[in-house]
Design a protein around this motif. Sequence first.
Motif, short mmCIF file in Angstrom:
data_model
loop_
_atom_site.label_atom_id
_atom_site.label_comp_id
_atom_site.label_asym_id
_atom_site.label_seq_id
_atom_site.Cartn_x
_atom_site.Cartn_y
_atom_site.Cartn_z
N UNK A 186 0.86 -1.20 0.00
CA UNK A 186 0.00 0.00 0.00
C UNK A 186 0.88 1.23 0.00
N UNK A 187 1.34 1.61 -1.17
CA UNK A 187 2.39 2.61 -1.23
C UNK A 187 1.93 3.94 -1.76
N UNK A 188 0.75 4.04 -2.35
CA UNK A 188 0.40 5.31 -2.98
C UNK A 188 -1.10 5.48 -3.08
N UNK A 189 -1.76 5.42 -1.97
CA UNK A 189 -3.20 5.64 -1.94
C UNK A 189 -3.50 7.04 -1.42
N UNK A 190 -4.70 7.27 -0.98
CA UNK A 190 -5.18 8.50 -0.36
C UNK A 190 -5.32 9.67 -1.32
N UNK A 191 -6.20 9.61 -2.31
CA UNK A 191 -6.40 10.74 -3.20
C UNK A 191 -7.41 11.73 -2.65
N UNK A 192 -7.04 12.53 -1.65
CA UNK A 192 -7.94 13.51 -1.08
C UNK A 192 -7.52 14.92 -1.50
N UNK A 196 -16.53 13.29 -0.71
CA UNK A 196 -17.29 13.80 -1.85
C UNK A 196 -16.56 13.77 -3.17
N UNK A 197 -15.24 13.90 -3.18
CA UNK A 197 -14.50 13.92 -4.44
C UNK A 197 -13.87 12.57 -4.73
N UNK A 198 -13.21 12.00 -3.75
CA UNK A 198 -12.54 10.72 -3.95
C UNK A 198 -13.52 9.56 -3.98
N UNK A 199 -14.73 9.77 -3.47
CA UNK A 199 -15.68 8.68 -3.37
C UNK A 199 -15.36 7.80 -2.17
N UNK A 200 -15.83 6.57 -2.20
CA UNK A 200 -15.62 5.64 -1.09
C UNK A 200 -14.34 4.84 -1.33
N UNK A 258 4.34 5.87 0.75
CA UNK A 258 5.42 6.76 0.33
C UNK A 258 4.96 7.92 -0.53
N UNK A 259 3.82 7.77 -1.22
CA UNK A 259 3.38 8.82 -2.15
C UNK A 259 1.88 8.71 -2.33
N UNK A 260 1.26 9.79 -2.78
CA UNK A 260 -0.16 9.73 -3.13
C UNK A 260 -0.48 10.83 -4.12
N UNK A 261 -1.64 10.72 -4.71
CA UNK A 261 -2.08 11.68 -5.70
C UNK A 261 -3.28 12.46 -5.20
N UNK A 262 -3.31 13.75 -5.48
CA UNK A 262 -4.51 14.56 -5.22
C UNK A 262 -5.35 14.69 -6.49
N UNK A 263 -5.09 13.79 -7.46
CA UNK A 263 -5.89 13.72 -8.70
C UNK A 263 -5.81 15.00 -9.50
N UNK A 299 2.84 5.79 -11.75
CA UNK A 299 1.64 5.31 -11.05
C UNK A 299 0.77 6.48 -10.61
N UNK A 300 1.39 7.48 -10.00
CA UNK A 300 0.62 8.60 -9.47
C UNK A 300 0.00 9.44 -10.59
N UNK A 301 0.73 9.64 -11.69
CA UNK A 301 0.16 10.39 -12.80
C UNK A 301 -0.98 9.62 -13.46
N UNK A 302 -0.93 8.30 -13.42
CA UNK A 302 -2.04 7.51 -13.95
C UNK A 302 -3.33 7.80 -13.19
N UNK A 303 -3.22 8.01 -11.87
CA UNK A 303 -4.40 8.38 -11.09
C UNK A 303 -4.96 9.72 -11.56
N UNK A 304 -4.07 10.64 -11.95
CA UNK A 304 -4.56 11.91 -12.47
C UNK A 304 -5.20 11.73 -13.85
N UNK A 305 -4.69 10.79 -14.61
CA UNK A 305 -5.21 10.55 -15.97
C UNK A 305 -6.63 9.99 -15.93
#
Length: 348
Positions: free
Chosen positions: A5-11, A113-117, A149-154, A179-185
């Motif tokens: 679990x290295x890059x979750x939490x897109x808040x 509200x933004x990241x969902x569940x 270690x990392x996460x994305x704010x989308x 990986x993180x940029x893919x979350x933004x994509x």
Amino acid sequence: MTSPARCLLPFTLLALLTGCSSPGYYPQLAAGQWQLLKAREPVARVIADPQRDPHLRERLAGAQAARTFASKQLHLPDNQSYRVYADLKRPYVVWNVFATPAFSLDPVTHCFPIAGCVAYRGYYEQGAARGEAALQRQQGLDVYVSGVEAYSTLGWFDDPILNSMLSWGDERLASLIFHELAHQRLYVKDDTEFNESFASFVEQEGSRQWRAHQGLPAPDTRSEQQREAFTGLVLTTRQRLQTLYGQPLPEAQMQEHKDAEFEHMRQEYRRLRDQHWPGNTRYDAWINAPMNNAKLLPFGLYDQWVPAFSALFKHVDGNWQAFYAEVERLAKLPAARRKAALRRWAAA
């Protein structure tokens, strides 16, 4: 073994205003995100400063080459994310708390509200994460705490390269950026498995192409084969547990069978290790530590649909633009139809 679990939490900070999570949870999210934002500085300025640590400057220069490759060759977002740097003076940016019922693999979810569940809660302080874990254990839940270690704010903020990301080698750092940029994509609310599997595939294929771009030989496949075999073992255990939890057994008997399944996984791991990886103990610490349902969650989140995305990528002859278009089409489907389509691609 490093945490899966290295890059979750897109808040984002906007998500702190409303949502289904308890009000006491939000202040630490706001404070942690604000600390991260204040710590950012342009990577170009760090690289150009002769007073800064030469090794840091060299690592960041390599990361910028990978960042440019991500946008030009992998067609990932071209913005200021990962063109800024932040040193938070700690080994992880957040600690995620996963929880499941004692006899279920369904995660306890938390909605924003933004990241969902999502299937976890993130804390910027390790002590706070451990406190939350203790409270959930008191409720009879299986709980697992994992450093991230990392996460994305989308894309809501310019996400930085963090000091926690620099604990890895250059290739691993590049793959984290992919990986993180893919979350933004692409990001689908309320479908963590889809999002993380998609980002994991982009990370893996992007890393392969990045090596080829640099003229590097293909990596030694033994480590990847070990990872895939170990992941397969864990996912098989999840399937066995899922079958077990569907049976109408008394609680004491269910617990006995649950413990037996985890012991079976340990025995299978030792057989696999001794027969195929003699002398390699990379997963020993993880497998020998206390085990529960929640500890298995990150594997399902990251790996479940990677074969489906791999098959889809081959179907479009490795064309990234066509691949993203197909993935976006899947993302628009209702959840049940989306999973059915992914199962078909995985079978292919």
